[in-house]
Design a protein around this motif. Sequence first.
Motif, mmCIF file in Angstrom:
data_model
loop_
_atom_site.group_PDB
_atom_site.id
_atom_site.type_symbol
_atom_site.label_atom_id
_atom_site.label_comp_id
_atom_site.label_asym_id
_atom_site.label_seq_id
_atom_site.Cartn_x
_atom_site.Cartn_y
_atom_site.Cartn_z
ATOM 1 N N LEU A 569 0.859 -1.180 0.000
ATOM 2 C CA LEU A 569 0.000 0.000 0.000
ATOM 3 C C LEU A 569 0.893 1.228 0.000
ATOM 4 O O LEU A 569 1.759 1.375 0.872
ATOM 5 N N PRO A 570 0.740 2.113 -1.001
ATOM 6 C CA PRO A 570 1.634 3.277 -1.083
ATOM 7 C C PRO A 570 1.604 4.109 0.202
ATOM 8 O O PRO A 570 0.531 4.467 0.698
ATOM 9 N N GLU A 571 2.780 4.373 0.717
ATOM 10 C CA GLU A 571 2.853 5.168 1.939
ATOM 11 C C GLU A 571 2.308 6.568 1.746
ATOM 12 O O GLU A 571 1.812 7.198 2.679
ATOM 13 N N ALA A 572 2.380 7.042 0.489
ATOM 14 C CA ALA A 572 1.949 8.416 0.232
ATOM 15 C C ALA A 572 0.470 8.626 0.531
ATOM 16 O O ALA A 572 0.016 9.776 0.661
ATOM 17 N N LEU A 573 -0.297 7.529 0.645
ATOM 18 C CA LEU A 573 -1.716 7.704 0.977
ATOM 19 C C LEU A 573 -1.885 8.399 2.320
ATOM 20 O O LEU A 573 -2.929 8.988 2.592
ATOM 21 N N GLY A 574 -0.891 8.317 3.146
ATOM 22 C CA GLY A 574 -0.958 8.978 4.442
ATOM 23 C C GLY A 574 -0.972 10.482 4.359
ATOM 24 O O GLY A 574 -1.218 11.155 5.371
ATOM 25 N N SER A 575 -0.710 11.017 3.169
ATOM 26 C CA SER A 575 -0.726 12.476 3.017
ATOM 27 C C SER A 575 -2.080 13.001 2.553
ATOM 28 O O SER A 575 -2.234 14.211 2.366
ATOM 29 N N LEU A 576 -3.048 12.085 2.345
ATOM 30 C CA LEU A 576 -4.379 12.521 1.906
ATOM 31 C C LEU A 576 -5.172 12.957 3.140
ATOM 32 O O LEU A 576 -5.991 12.219 3.686
ATOM 33 N N VAL A 577 -4.939 14.164 3.557
ATOM 34 C CA VAL A 577 -5.432 14.622 4.854
ATOM 35 C C VAL A 577 -6.951 14.825 4.882
ATOM 36 O O VAL A 577 -7.523 14.990 5.966
ATOM 37 N N GLN A 578 -7.613 14.823 3.705
ATOM 38 C CA GLN A 578 -9.072 14.967 3.675
ATOM 39 C C GLN A 578 -9.784 13.622 3.778
ATOM 40 O O GLN A 578 -11.011 13.570 3.880
ATOM 41 N N LEU A 579 -9.023 12.543 3.769
ATOM 42 C CA LEU A 579 -9.599 11.208 3.703
ATOM 43 C C LEU A 579 -10.439 10.901 4.944
ATOM 44 O O LEU A 579 -9.987 11.067 6.072
ATOM 45 N N GLU A 580 -11.660 10.413 4.707
ATOM 46 C CA GLU A 580 -12.564 10.027 5.787
ATOM 47 C C GLU A 580 -12.785 8.517 5.826
ATOM 48 O O GLU A 580 -12.962 7.949 6.902
ATOM 49 N N LEU A 581 -12.803 7.876 4.684
ATOM 50 C CA LEU A 581 -12.981 6.430 4.599
ATOM 51 C C LEU A 581 -11.901 5.853 3.691
ATOM 52 O O LEU A 581 -11.755 6.293 2.543
ATOM 53 N N LEU A 582 -11.172 4.862 4.179
ATOM 54 C CA LEU A 582 -10.164 4.167 3.383
ATOM 55 C C LEU A 582 -10.486 2.679 3.433
ATOM 56 O O LEU A 582 -10.342 2.035 4.470
ATOM 57 N N HIS A 583 -10.935 2.145 2.307
ATOM 58 C CA HIS A 583 -11.328 0.740 2.209
ATOM 59 C C HIS A 583 -10.438 0.049 1.179
ATOM 60 O O HIS A 583 -10.543 0.334 -0.022
ATOM 61 N N VAL A 584 -9.572 -0.843 1.655
ATOM 62 C CA VAL A 584 -8.705 -1.609 0.749
ATOM 63 C C VAL A 584 -8.848 -3.105 1.026
ATOM 64 O O VAL A 584 -8.033 -3.906 0.582
ATOM 65 N N ALA A 585 -9.906 -3.493 1.751
ATOM 66 C CA ALA A 585 -10.078 -4.878 2.190
ATOM 67 C C ALA A 585 -10.278 -5.831 1.018
ATOM 68 O O ALA A 585 -10.663 -5.433 -0.089
ATOM 69 N N ASP A 586 -9.985 -7.122 1.289
ATOM 70 C CA ASP A 586 -10.261 -8.213 0.349
ATOM 71 C C ASP A 586 -9.549 -8.020 -0.988
ATOM 72 O O ASP A 586 -10.169 -8.027 -2.055
ATOM 73 N N ASN A 587 -8.266 -7.806 -0.903
ATOM 74 C CA ASN A 587 -7.382 -7.816 -2.062
ATOM 75 C C ASN A 587 -6.242 -8.793 -1.757
ATOM 76 O O ASN A 587 -6.416 -9.718 -0.941
ATOM 77 N N GLN A 588 -5.106 -8.586 -2.381
ATOM 78 C CA GLN A 588 -3.925 -9.410 -2.121
ATOM 79 C C GLN A 588 -2.737 -8.520 -1.766
ATOM 80 O O GLN A 588 -1.582 -8.807 -2.101
ATOM 81 N N LEU A 589 -3.046 -7.408 -1.094
ATOM 82 C CA LEU A 589 -2.011 -6.462 -0.708
ATOM 83 C C LEU A 589 -1.105 -7.078 0.356
ATOM 84 O O LEU A 589 -1.557 -7.851 1.209
ATOM 85 N N SER A 590 0.143 -6.714 0.313
ATOM 86 C CA SER A 590 1.122 -7.316 1.218
ATOM 87 C C SER A 590 2.052 -6.241 1.767
ATOM 88 O O SER A 590 1.872 -5.051 1.523
ATOM 89 N N GLY A 591 3.064 -6.711 2.525
ATOM 90 C CA GLY A 591 4.009 -5.776 3.118
ATOM 91 C C GLY A 591 3.477 -5.201 4.413
ATOM 92 O O GLY A 591 2.437 -5.608 4.943
ATOM 93 N N ALA A 592 4.200 -4.248 4.904
ATOM 94 C CA ALA A 592 3.840 -3.633 6.176
ATOM 95 C C ALA A 592 2.739 -2.598 5.991
ATOM 96 O O ALA A 592 2.608 -1.984 4.923
ATOM 97 N N ILE A 593 1.961 -2.429 7.052
ATOM 98 C CA ILE A 593 0.969 -1.352 7.050
ATOM 99 C C ILE A 593 1.711 -0.042 7.241
ATOM 100 O O ILE A 593 2.453 0.118 8.222
ATOM 101 N N PRO A 594 1.571 0.905 6.312
ATOM 102 C CA PRO A 594 2.328 2.157 6.434
ATOM 103 C C PRO A 594 1.994 2.897 7.734
ATOM 104 O O PRO A 594 0.827 3.181 8.017
ATOM 105 N N ALA A 595 3.016 3.182 8.498
ATOM 106 C CA ALA A 595 2.803 3.904 9.753
ATOM 107 C C ALA A 595 2.293 5.309 9.517
ATOM 108 O O ALA A 595 1.617 5.892 10.383
#
Length: 749
Positions: A569-595
């Motif tokens: 999951l691109p770490e840059a998503l953490g800069s979307l400061v207007q974000l209210e809902l983030l749904h990425v469930a039920d895919n095949q994403l891997s790696g660490a959850i971006p802090a």
Amino acid sequence: MPKGSRFGGSHGFFRAYCCVVAVAVVLSMACQCRALNTEGKLLLEVKSKLRDDLGHLVNWDPKDETPCAWTGVGCTEIGNQNQIVVTGLNLGSKNLSGTLYPGICGLTHLSFLDLSSNSLSGGIPKEIGTCSRLVSLYLNNNKLQGDIPPELGSLPSLERLNICENKISGVLPEEIGNISSLLELVAYTNNIAGPLPPSIGRLKNLATFRAGQNMISGIIPPEIGGCWSLQVLGLAENRLVGEIPVELGRLGNLTELVLRNNLLSGTIPKELGNCVNLKTIALYQNNLMGKIPVEIGRLGSLQNLYLYRNGLNGSIPKEIGNLTSAREIDFSENFLTGGIPVELGKIKGLQLLYLFQNNLKNLTKLDLSINGLTGPIPLELQYMPKLAQLQLFSNNLTGGIPQDLGAHSPLWVVDFSENNLEGQIPRNLCQHSNLILLNLGSNRITGNIPSSITDCVSMVQLRLGNNSLTGSFPSDLCKLVNLTTIELDRNKFSGSLPPQIGNCTALQRLDLHSNFFTSELPREIGRLSQLVIFNISSNEFLGGVPPDLVNCKKLQRLDISQNRFTGGLPEALGSLVQLELLHVADNQLSGAIPAILGNLPRVMALQMGGNRFSGEIPGELGGISSLQIALNLSYNNLSGPIPPQLGNLDMLECLLLNNNHLSGLNVSYNDLSGPLPPLSLFQNMTLSSFLGNKGLCGVAALGPAAPSPPHPVRCPWRGSGRGRGGSWRWLRPPSAGSPWFSSSSSSTS
């Protein structure tokens, strides 16, 4: 022979003779006692004029003493002498044919006579006028002919007279007005001709008068206004002329006024507004002229108003909107002008509104939304030259959309959403290049999006969700520089999302969820700098999540769940400061959850379950103070301890961490209740991790590394299908200082 012998022989003969005579007398008297009474004999005369093919009258036995047990015969005991008399004869629907016996009124106490629904022929005998006690006379649904006998006017007690559906001809006699007790006069579907007698106005008790489908001519006599009790007046399909009498306004009890299919002229009398109990007015197919009286708006009980196929002119009065009980209104095929009053929107139960074939040439806006309208969209709507706004959403409309809609009208708003419309999208909707909103969502529309729509340069919002549309994503849509909304969700679109999507620079809402889109998400999506809502869930997109999404700085809702995305999951998503809902469930994403996701200041729901994320849960997630709806990290490969910072999520309603490899949970001093779920995570914990939860059960089997809870509870077996663990829930969020989550090494006693 000796003299005495001759006397003895003669005397014996005399004695024998006397015995024979006595027996004959007794037998004669016995026969006279069992003889059928006079009324029974008269009924046998009635039967003799009838043909009874099905044998319904087989028990009419001349050997009976009285006819009171015969089929259809009703008797009553009268007087002080216990006299039994015939008072009713009910032979309706017996498949009888023949004629009506003229002497039937010899049954002097007859009050009820029903010969309806048979095949009787001949005429109504004039002698029927001598049935002085007759209250109800039903001769309907036969083959009776001839005139209505004037002698009916001599029946002082008659209340109900039904002669409908015969072949009766002649006029309605003037003497009918003499039956002062009459409540119901039903004579429709005959060959009655001539004018209505003015004497009908003398029937003060008459509640129902139905004489439609005849050849009655002349005017409606104004004297009918004297029938104060009248509730139903039905004179449809006759040859009535002249004006509707204003005297009808006196009939305060009138509920149905049916004068359709006549030759009536003049105007609709405003006095009808006084008939406040009216439920149906059917005046269609006459020669009425003038305006629709505003007084009609007083009829709060009116359900059906049919004025079509007349010569009415003027505008539709706004007072029609006061008909709050109306279900069907039909003003079609007149010469009405002007617009459609917005007040019609107040009629919440309206199911049918027909206005076609009028002169509503100046109509610019028509909004009949959120009613119970049924049937197809009238074809006449497509010929209104000034119609710009057409809204029919939230009804029960069926059929197809008129295919020439827009060809003759400068439409700029079309909203037919939430109906049951079928067929294809008309190609002429944007012919005048004015259309800014097209909403056909939640219907049954099929086919492709026509090119005339994708080339509509004026389009701002295109809402076609929840239909059965097919084809690929139209790349030409991206040429529409004003387009802010594209909703194609819940259809059957397939193929890839073209890179031209990046040209929709004004796009604010892109909803493609629940389709069959495939391939990778184009990086050009990052050029949609105005995008607020982006939902592509429940498709078959694959590949990586493009980091270019970070350029969509206004994103508030991002849903890419239930696809086949891989990688991190691109770490840059953490800069979307207007974000209210983030749904990425039920895919095949891997790696660490971006802090860095912990920097999202407004996110209320973080759905990341059903992937392959690994590593530890970032403690930074505990800093998302806005998290309220859910934090879902279940069904991943996460490991390590649960960070104590999650205890700071005071507003969180749902936390899902199940089906991972986590350790080190401490839930002491909360208000947990119910059985402990049978997870390996809990089985490896000590009792000290569950202290201070009085309603929690099932912890007694855990290791004794710390003091036991003061009131350990055993878990009952629950046959709820969830296993022995039952349910386990938080009763309340903890206070700021409560150790809601903490590592086992720092447990509190």
